[in-house]
Scaffold this motif. Structure first.
Motif: not given
Length: 312
Positions: A42-54
């Motif tokens: 979950s933390q990794a997925a959240l971190g990718l949101q900074a790059y516009g990745i869901e």
């Protein structure tokens, strides 16, 4: 192209978030991430949101493959897990970009295993690449120092975060990939390993079609970023410099400083283009098999003082 990223966290060496960023820039869709625990996923997925990745988080490969049905896997997890994920991905007819070392520890009958994996990939028309980055910027080295012509000596300085014999599989794939890309397929001889656990020197002969090149690889444990890195042939050396504020990469050598493209981005771009165009990646079957078996040879002779099992 839908891509699932295995090992998406950012630890000491973790490249997962950067790979995801470059995948998105290359036109791929990172739709799922997998780590060993639900919280870290979950933390990794959240971190990718900074790059516009869901991306959806997973901690079970079966659930990921069933729910997300990716077209490609990027394996950026610890090397001991690579073989299982390679088998799962190929079994589901999924293209794969795997972090180096491709498979480690080297299992028994390593050559047979590698042949079997790539035979499956070829029968299923799948791209399998290894993320070994530095061959992608060899032309920048040549621009500064010239193209080597049957060189007698290759030197490289690497700065792994680990120590002891773990340095070899962590770092030597970089050297072996550069040698393979520059000089062609080779054979390893006269291996020696010396030094303390935090600073080791690995020496070997790289015999290739044009002659023999003596290789000296210095491995110095380093935790602070940016970590020193450099290489070169016959005394014509370059050192990497990183402008952290602007994230620019340079080679300094031969009295000049040259801006170079991020080799990680070039590696990811090559994988995406290989899948799109159905072509062999730069770091593909022959490169992976040859350098993987050479790594096994160096490790066995340097650490254990013995040869690997006969290749089949």
């Amino acid at each position: 192209m839908k891509v699932a990223l295995i090992g998406a966290g950012r630890n000491v060496n973790g490249l997962g978030p950067f790979i995801a960023k470059y995948l998105a820039e290359a036109g791929a869709s990172v739709t799922a991430v997998l780590t060993s625990r639900a919280v870290s996923a979950s933390q990794a997925a959240l971190g990718l949101q900074a790059y516009g990745i869901e991306a959806k988080p997973f901690c079970d490969i079966d659930q990921l493959l069933s729910a997300d049905r990716p077209e490609a896997l990027v394996i950026a997890s610890p090397s001991a897990s690579h073989l299982d994920y390679l088998r799962r991905g190929l079994g589901e007819s999924i293209h794969i970009l795997c972090e180096k070392p491709f498979i480690w520890p080297a299992p028994a009958s390593f050559g047979v295993l590698l042949n079997g994996l790539f035979d499956v990939a070829e029968r299923r028309d799948l791209v399998v690449a290894m993320n070994s980055q530095w061959p992608f910027v060899l032309e920048s080295y040549y621009e500064l120092c010239g193209r080597p012509n049957n060189p007698e000596r290759f030197e490289m300085r690497l700065s792994p975060s680990c120590a002891g014999e773990a340095m070899l599989p962590d770092s030597l794939p970089h050297a072996l990939s550069l040698l393979y890309a520059s000089l062609g397929p080779g054979e390893i001889a006269n291996v020696s390993l010396s030094g303390a656990p935090a600073a080791q020197s690995v020496c070997f002969d790289y015999g290739h079609a044009g002659g023999t090149c003596r290789c000296v690889i210095e491995l110095v444990q380093t935790l602070a970023q940016p970590r020193p890195f450099g290489f070169g042939f016959d005394g014509r050396l370059v050192e990497r410099e990183i402008d952290i504020q602007n994230y620019a990469i340079y080679f300094r050598g031969a009295g000049r400083r040259l801006n170079v493209s991020d080799p990680l981005k070039l590696s990811v771009d090559d994988f995406v283009a290989s899948v799109r165009d159905r072509r062999e990646p730069l770091i593909g079957r022959q490169h992976i098999q040859s350098t993987s078996l050479m790594l096994e040879t160096i490790y066995n002779r340097g650490v254990h003082g013995k040869d690997q099992e006969p290749r089949a």
